[in-house]
Enzyme design. Structure first.
Site, PDB file in Angstrom:
ATOM      1  N   LYS A  71     -13.573 -15.364   2.972  1.00  0.00           N
ATOM      2  CA  LYS A  71     -12.710 -14.646   3.736  1.00  0.00           C
ATOM      3  C   LYS A  71     -13.332 -13.090   3.330  1.00  0.00           C
ATOM      4  O   LYS A  71     -13.347 -12.832   2.201  1.00  0.00           O
ATOM      5  CB  LYS A  71     -11.328 -14.436   3.602  1.00  0.00           C
ATOM      6  CG  LYS A  71     -10.690 -13.529   4.356  1.00  0.00           C
ATOM      7  CD  LYS A  71      -9.112 -13.709   4.194  1.00  0.00           C
ATOM      8  CE  LYS A  71      -8.746 -12.837   2.912  1.00  0.00           C
ATOM      9  NZ  LYS A  71      -7.262 -12.792   3.025  1.00  0.00           N
ATOM     10  N   ARG A 115      -0.930 -15.720   7.114  1.00  0.00           N
ATOM     11  CA  ARG A 115      -0.892 -16.468   6.082  1.00  0.00           C
ATOM     12  C   ARG A 115      -0.077 -16.078   5.101  1.00  0.00           C
ATOM     13  O   ARG A 115       0.569 -16.567   4.175  1.00  0.00           O
ATOM     14  CB  ARG A 115      -2.203 -17.092   5.541  1.00  0.00           C
ATOM     15  CG  ARG A 115      -3.191 -16.040   4.917  1.00  0.00           C
ATOM     16  CD  ARG A 115      -2.776 -15.568   3.623  1.00  0.00           C
ATOM     17  NE  ARG A 115      -4.065 -15.178   2.888  1.00  0.00           N
ATOM     18  CZ  ARG A 115      -4.008 -14.230   1.952  1.00  0.00           C
ATOM     19  NH1 ARG A 115      -2.865 -13.725   1.595  1.00  0.00           N
ATOM     20  NH2 ARG A 115      -5.066 -13.861   1.270  1.00  0.00           N
ATOM     21  N   GLN A 143       3.855  -6.348   8.455  1.00  0.00           N
ATOM     22  CA  GLN A 143       4.188  -7.444   7.458  1.00  0.00           C
ATOM     23  C   GLN A 143       5.835  -7.839   7.521  1.00  0.00           C
ATOM     24  O   GLN A 143       6.130  -8.774   7.426  1.00  0.00           O
ATOM     25  CB  GLN A 143       3.748  -7.339   6.259  1.00  0.00           C
ATOM     26  CG  GLN A 143       3.857  -8.671   5.149  1.00  0.00           C
ATOM     27  CD  GLN A 143       3.184  -9.892   5.682  1.00  0.00           C
ATOM     28  OE1 GLN A 143       3.646 -10.993   5.816  1.00  0.00           O
ATOM     29  NE2 GLN A 143       2.057  -9.789   6.305  1.00  0.00           N
ATOM     30  N   GLY A 226       4.554  -6.870  -1.760  1.00  0.00           N
ATOM     31  CA  GLY A 226       3.652  -5.659  -1.533  1.00  0.00           C
ATOM     32  C   GLY A 226       2.720  -5.429  -2.525  1.00  0.00           C
ATOM     33  O   GLY A 226       1.743  -4.892  -2.529  1.00  0.00           O
ATOM     34  N   ALA A 227       3.155  -5.830  -3.843  1.00  0.00           N
ATOM     35  CA  ALA A 227       2.145  -5.660  -4.882  1.00  0.00           C
ATOM     36  C   ALA A 227       0.903  -6.557  -5.079  1.00  0.00           C
ATOM     37  O   ALA A 227       1.103  -7.532  -5.707  1.00  0.00           O
ATOM     38  CB  ALA A 227       2.987  -5.729  -6.379  1.00  0.00           C
ATOM     39  N   ASP A 228      -0.026  -6.344  -4.416  1.00  0.00           N
ATOM     40  CA  ASP A 228      -1.080  -6.922  -4.391  1.00  0.00           C
ATOM     41  C   ASP A 228      -2.342  -6.455  -4.923  1.00  0.00           C
ATOM     42  O   ASP A 228      -3.502  -6.915  -4.775  1.00  0.00           O
ATOM     43  CB  ASP A 228      -1.714  -7.230  -2.764  1.00  0.00           C
ATOM     44  CG  ASP A 228      -1.920  -6.006  -2.120  1.00  0.00           C
ATOM     45  OD1 ASP A 228      -1.688  -4.837  -2.269  1.00  0.00           O
ATOM     46  OD2 ASP A 228      -2.204  -6.290  -0.793  1.00  0.00           O
ATOM     47  N   LYS A 232       0.423  -1.541  -8.248  1.00  0.00           N
ATOM     48  CA  LYS A 232       1.494  -1.343  -7.216  1.00  0.00           C
ATOM     49  C   LYS A 232       2.833  -2.071  -7.796  1.00  0.00           C
ATOM     50  O   LYS A 232       2.600  -3.187  -8.464  1.00  0.00           O
ATOM     51  CB  LYS A 232       0.982  -2.137  -5.965  1.00  0.00           C
ATOM     52  CG  LYS A 232       0.175  -1.392  -5.243  1.00  0.00           C
ATOM     53  CD  LYS A 232      -0.079  -2.092  -3.998  1.00  0.00           C
ATOM     54  CE  LYS A 232      -1.298  -1.096  -3.202  1.00  0.00           C
ATOM     55  NZ  LYS A 232      -1.613  -2.160  -1.686  1.00  0.00           N
TER      56      LYS A 232
END
Lengths: 319, 319
Positions: A71, A115, A143, A226-228, A232
């Site tokens: 991806k 996903r 989201q 959110g913390a990706d 964050k």
């Protein structure tokens, strides 16, 4: 010639089929991942400054399966000023037996959004209290809306409080036609949300904690998605220590750059206390015992989700 | 819809345009890379056991350019038994400004073969002795043939000795119509080659050194391009210490998994003695001074080659 599948066709497939099917395949993926039956190398990464943007390359495969998936997902944050979405990218499906490309899904980031939302529903299915009084959504972006749409499949609750910084965005959220099945209240005061909601989903790019440890109700489940990326944070580290159950989609990733990472680095919890989402799905003894326990799930996004949704869309496109 | 470019179209573009154009853009790429104007993250990698295969994801961009490129290249070594090529893959061109995909080159590994052969020509252009008496080709595979084709642009020599283990493959090589401009002799005895050739290209997947230090002629240049992964070796470490000039397409990669890596680990040479190919192209003082010096170039393949050839094919496809 290799088949490319357009965004329009991908959207048709996702919308025509049930959310339950997606929840099922993403669940199966997390279980395989927790059982170490999935090969997921470190994420590839490119960063750009002018204009600001980044690219993540997530890839991997289920052992002894037919396919491998790569991806490419980008975010270019000045795009909206050009009338373009920030997100872009594609999913590539290859044969694990010959290396031949089977399909190119030109999803422009759409399947990553789906996903991610489905993972939120999977978490709520296994960790939410038995009686959800009100759903709290932190954030007003795309989201945030998708989370609600997929939560419909796993909870009967249709009461929602949405927190945001912008009253304008809150008003738009409330009017969103895709959320017409919900009774939506809006607030800029987080305590309004935490005092009433016992299923909370955080979906912001915040760099400081938004929810205080003392404000939440007994029995609350929080999904932090959110913390990706490094730096964050949406959840107070103290809140993680207060939780009875702490779950991660990927323990390694959550320690590296999720909300859990902050609590680990502050030595408030030990990595051994974190439970893999796939193990929670496979083993009911790892879920809550009662409706007083506080549970937290930290989602950073794992390639197994991309593998599963790519295979799903490809198989539906063949029908 | 995104434009895909088929293998057939890609071959037409490569064959219609001159080798000199490709040599020029690959040269420019190596210079930019040596000047640290190219971002090339670590290569992504997947390995499969049944059937045996591997996938390399090479990606990066030239700073302040318009594009970024991701290449997926696979090798599945049982494919020939299915009537398929071992190599497969594609090159993806994206905007560095918005993340939008600009083109998908379904090259099935072809452009990797071409850019690898072109790098061989670039090396010979700058490092071969002024009078090439005979070209020595070690190996009889497709890359061996492509090397000769691109060497035509940089040397007048048309005398060739090819070494291989299989007499059958040697005979086929000699009869190959694409090499009709060359006078080709074949041998299974390496000393026949080393005693006559002063421009040698090694193209094998050998895991032990094929050329002995004492056998080569003064003034010989050797390009080693087979050792592209850990454990592969074509050149005796002692030969690297004997060389007056040691060049690498990527110093980091060659130390990690090229022929040079063996000599470094045996402490026969110091990393500071290795010169980047881009610096040799940009600075004539870094090339040979006379026709007695021995020079060696170790090629492992760098994403800048993929970036350059992808941009080239895309621009030609627009014409």
């Amino acid at each position: 010639m290799v088949e490319t599948i357009s965004l329009q066709k991908i959207k048709e497939i996702i919308q025509k089929n049930s959310a339950e099917q997606l929840i099922k395949i993403i669940e199966e993926g997390f279980v395989l991942y927790a059982q170490k039956k999935v090969v997921v190398p470190p994420v590839g990464y490119l960063a750009f400054e002018k204009p600001p943007g980044d690219v993540h390359i997530k890839y991997g495969y289920i052992k002894d399966d037919d396919y491998y998936v790569i991806k490419i997902a980008s975010g270019f944050y000045d795009n909206p000023s050009l009338g373009l979405n920030s997100s872009n990218g594609m999913m590539l499906l290859f044969s694990q037996k010959t290396g031949e490309v089977k399909s190119i899904l030109l999803d422009e980031g759409y399947l990553t959004d789906i996903r991610t939302a489905v993972a939120g529903a999977v978490v709520a299915k296994y960790l939410a209290p038995s009686n959800v009084s009100c759903i709290g959504i932190v954030g007003t972006g795309m989201q945030a809306k998708l989370q609600l749409q997929y939560l419909k499949s796993v909870t009967k609750c249709r009461e929602v409080i949405v927190w945001g910084r912008s009253k304008e965005k809150l008003e738009l959220f409330k009017k969103d036609i895709s959320l017409k099945d919900f009774v939506i209240r809006i607030t800029t005061d987080m305590t309004q949300l935490t005092s009433r909601c016992n299923l909370i989903v955080t979906t912001t790019p915040s760099k400081k904690a938004l929810i205080n440890v003392d404000d939440i109700l007994p029995g609350t489940h929080i999904t932090a998605m959110g913390a990706d990326a490094d730096g964050k944070q949406e959840i107070d580290s103290q809140l993680i220590t207060k939780a009875d159950i702490v779950v991660a989609d990927s323990i390694d990733q959550c320690i590296d750059h999720g909300d859990i990472g902050f609590a680990i680095r502050e030595k408030l919890i030990d990595p051994s206390q974190i439970i893999s989402l796939g193990d929670v799905i496979a083993n009911k003894n790892l879920r809550r015992n009662n409706d007083e326990q506080i549970t937290i799930a930290d989602l950073t996004g794992v390639a197994i989700q991309d593998i599963q949704i790519t295979k799903y869309v490809y198989s539906k496109a063949q029908e």
